[in-house]
Design a protein around this motif. Sequence first.
Motif, short mmCIF file in Angstrom:
data_model
loop_
_atom_site.label_atom_id
_atom_site.label_comp_id
_atom_site.label_asym_id
_atom_site.label_seq_id
_atom_site.Cartn_x
_atom_site.Cartn_y
_atom_site.Cartn_z
N HIS A 92 -17.28 3.29 3.52
CA HIS A 92 -15.80 3.37 3.59
C HIS A 92 -15.15 3.64 2.23
CE1 HIS A 92 -15.78 2.26 7.76
NE2 HIS A 92 -16.36 1.09 7.53
N ALA A 93 -15.90 3.48 1.14
CA ALA A 93 -15.31 3.65 -0.20
C ALA A 93 -15.12 5.14 -0.51
CB ALA A 93 -16.20 3.00 -1.26
N GLN A 94 -13.88 5.50 -0.81
CA GLN A 94 -13.56 6.88 -1.16
C GLN A 94 -13.62 7.03 -2.68
OE1 GLN A 94 -10.80 7.73 2.78
NE2 GLN A 94 -9.97 8.35 0.78
N SER A 95 -13.29 8.22 -3.19
CA SER A 95 -13.43 8.45 -4.64
C SER A 95 -12.55 7.50 -5.45
CB SER A 95 -13.11 9.91 -4.97
OG SER A 95 -11.81 10.23 -4.48
N ASP A 96 -11.39 7.10 -4.91
CA ASP A 96 -10.55 6.17 -5.65
C ASP A 96 -9.90 5.11 -4.76
OD1 ASP A 96 -8.75 7.80 -4.36
OD2 ASP A 96 -7.51 8.21 -6.12
N GLN A 124 -2.68 0.34 -4.66
CA GLN A 124 -2.96 1.73 -5.05
C GLN A 124 -4.42 2.09 -4.80
OE1 GLN A 124 -1.94 2.64 -9.15
NE2 GLN A 124 -3.04 4.59 -9.07
N TYR A 125 -5.33 1.13 -5.02
CA TYR A 125 -6.76 1.42 -4.97
C TYR A 125 -7.48 0.84 -3.75
CZ TYR A 125 -6.24 2.98 -9.81
OH TYR A 125 -5.86 3.65 -10.94
N CYS A 126 -6.73 0.37 -2.75
CA CYS A 126 -7.38 -0.21 -1.58
C CYS A 126 -6.59 0.17 -0.33
CB CYS A 126 -7.43 -1.74 -1.72
SG CYS A 126 -8.38 -2.55 -0.44
N PHE A 127 -7.30 0.45 0.79
CA PHE A 127 -6.58 0.92 1.97
C PHE A 127 -6.51 -0.11 3.10
CE2 PHE A 127 -10.93 2.48 2.68
CZ PHE A 127 -11.15 2.11 4.00
N ASP A 128 -7.10 -1.30 2.90
CA ASP A 128 -6.99 -2.31 3.97
C ASP A 128 -7.13 -3.72 3.39
OD1 ASP A 128 -9.67 -2.82 3.51
OD2 ASP A 128 -10.30 -2.49 5.58
N LEU A 129 -7.31 -4.72 4.25
CA LEU A 129 -7.37 -6.11 3.78
C LEU A 129 -8.78 -6.69 3.84
CD1 LEU A 129 -4.12 -7.64 5.33
CD2 LEU A 129 -4.50 -6.88 2.98
N SER A 130 -9.80 -5.83 3.93
CA SER A 130 -11.15 -6.39 4.10
C SER A 130 -12.06 -6.18 2.88
CB SER A 130 -11.81 -5.86 5.37
OG SER A 130 -11.94 -4.46 5.31
N ALA A 131 -11.53 -5.59 1.82
CA ALA A 131 -12.34 -5.42 0.60
C ALA A 131 -11.81 -6.36 -0.48
CB ALA A 131 -12.33 -3.97 0.14
N VAL A 132 -12.18 -7.63 -0.37
CA VAL A 132 -11.69 -8.67 -1.29
C VAL A 132 -12.51 -8.61 -2.58
CG1 VAL A 132 -11.29 -11.14 -1.58
CG2 VAL A 132 -11.12 -10.12 0.71
N ILE A 133 -11.83 -8.49 -3.71
CA ILE A 133 -12.53 -8.44 -5.00
C ILE A 133 -12.61 -9.85 -5.59
CG2 ILE A 133 -12.58 -7.51 -7.35
CD1 ILE A 133 -10.94 -5.12 -6.31
N THR A 134 -13.85 -10.35 -5.72
CA THR A 134 -14.06 -11.68 -6.31
C THR A 134 -14.60 -11.52 -7.73
OG1 THR A 134 -16.31 -11.81 -5.46
CG2 THR A 134 -14.58 -12.68 -4.04
N ILE A 147 0.86 -1.18 0.00
CA ILE A 147 0.00 0.00 0.00
C ILE A 147 0.90 1.24 0.00
CG2 ILE A 147 -1.68 1.29 1.39
CD1 ILE A 147 -2.90 -1.44 2.18
N PRO A 148 0.72 2.16 -0.97
CA PRO A 148 1.63 3.32 -1.07
C PRO A 148 1.42 4.31 0.07
CG PRO A 148 -0.10 3.48 -2.72
CD PRO A 148 -0.30 2.17 -2.03
#
Length: 360
Positions: A171-175, A107-117, A85-86
């Motif tokens: 929790h989702a921000q603009s990017d 770059q597009y995620c700030f933690d480990l709980s938004a898993v993209i399936t 994470i940058p």
Amino acid sequence: MHTPQYEFLSGAETHYFESPERREAILNFLRSHPDMFEVTEYFEDFGYQPIKRVHKKDFLEYLETAYEEWIAEGGHPNGVLPATIPHHKLARLGRLKASNCLAKSGQYCFDLSAVITKNTFKSAWNAAQITLTAAKELVRIGEEYEMNVTDGSSRENPPGLYALVRPPGHHAQSDLCGGYCFLNNVAIATQWLIDQPELKRKDGGLKKIVILDIDFHHGNGTQEIFYTTSNPLYISLHSDDDYPYFTGSEIERGEGEGLGFNINLPLPKATTDDDYVEALEKLIQEHIIPYKADYVIVSLGVDTFKDDPIAGFLVTSEGYPRIGNAIRKIGLPTLFVQEGGYCIEMLGINVGGILSGFLG
Ligand code: Q9C
Ligand code: ZN
């Protein structure tokens, strides 16, 4: 459609708390009380445009293509999770371009709980479209209500809607995705309402909206999206010592035109029904009523519940109708949108409690 198999909680692998069973539990409860709730599964597709008003184009492209790229790169089928994470202490100019999905995932995620399936984008898309459909319906029932308001007394019976959606959004921000959230459903619906050209106040101005965020966690995404604007007014009550940890303090009050239109009220873990209702009623009197909004949109989390497995104040099932009743007393057409809440056995009763309290 969005079904990650696991997440990490304090470093341990555990089941994914933001699960499809949440929706089933709430839906079953609503369906078993047809005297109070009318359930409809219809929704309209508003396309990309209203989503692009809130989220950046490159972020949306990422969400839509991430899983396929991830698998092609040899990623684990449970879904996309960040590697690096940058962090602001790490990132340096000159190396900011993420080339592959493993790099973009940070770059597009700030933690480990938004898993993209596989179907996460489709699922988040539908959640946003359902919320937009409800916003359009809010306009209709709002107009009907206005026509019937001839004296002050009829203001005591405001109309309401509830969007039963997942994944959640606040929790989702603009990017950035994170905290089980990918698209910010409430922000998308709010911006859409503000953007409707034919929707005007009697004084000719744009319709004004209050977002009331009663999820246990601070809605960092909604705060970021509207931080520099005076419409909507964003108000959040949340834990003073929990996820997402680095946002949600009282000193975050907005910037520029938005200064004073972002209100955070962090509360201690020991918050009871009485404490919560008292804090909410104070916010309503001091901030919501003077703002003179046209609509209220509630980020409805019931992870404030005393037995929530990942969160929890001391709020009980008896507290929720009181919270709903306090919101009713604002007297405005209200759209409730589902956010968090993970105690599956009590989800229906607790969400239903808020809604029935609102109905009076
Ligand atoms: N120790 C919502 O309620 N993991 N998101 C937290 C807690 C992420 C919550 C771990 C929690 C996200 C919408
Ligand atoms: Zn939450």
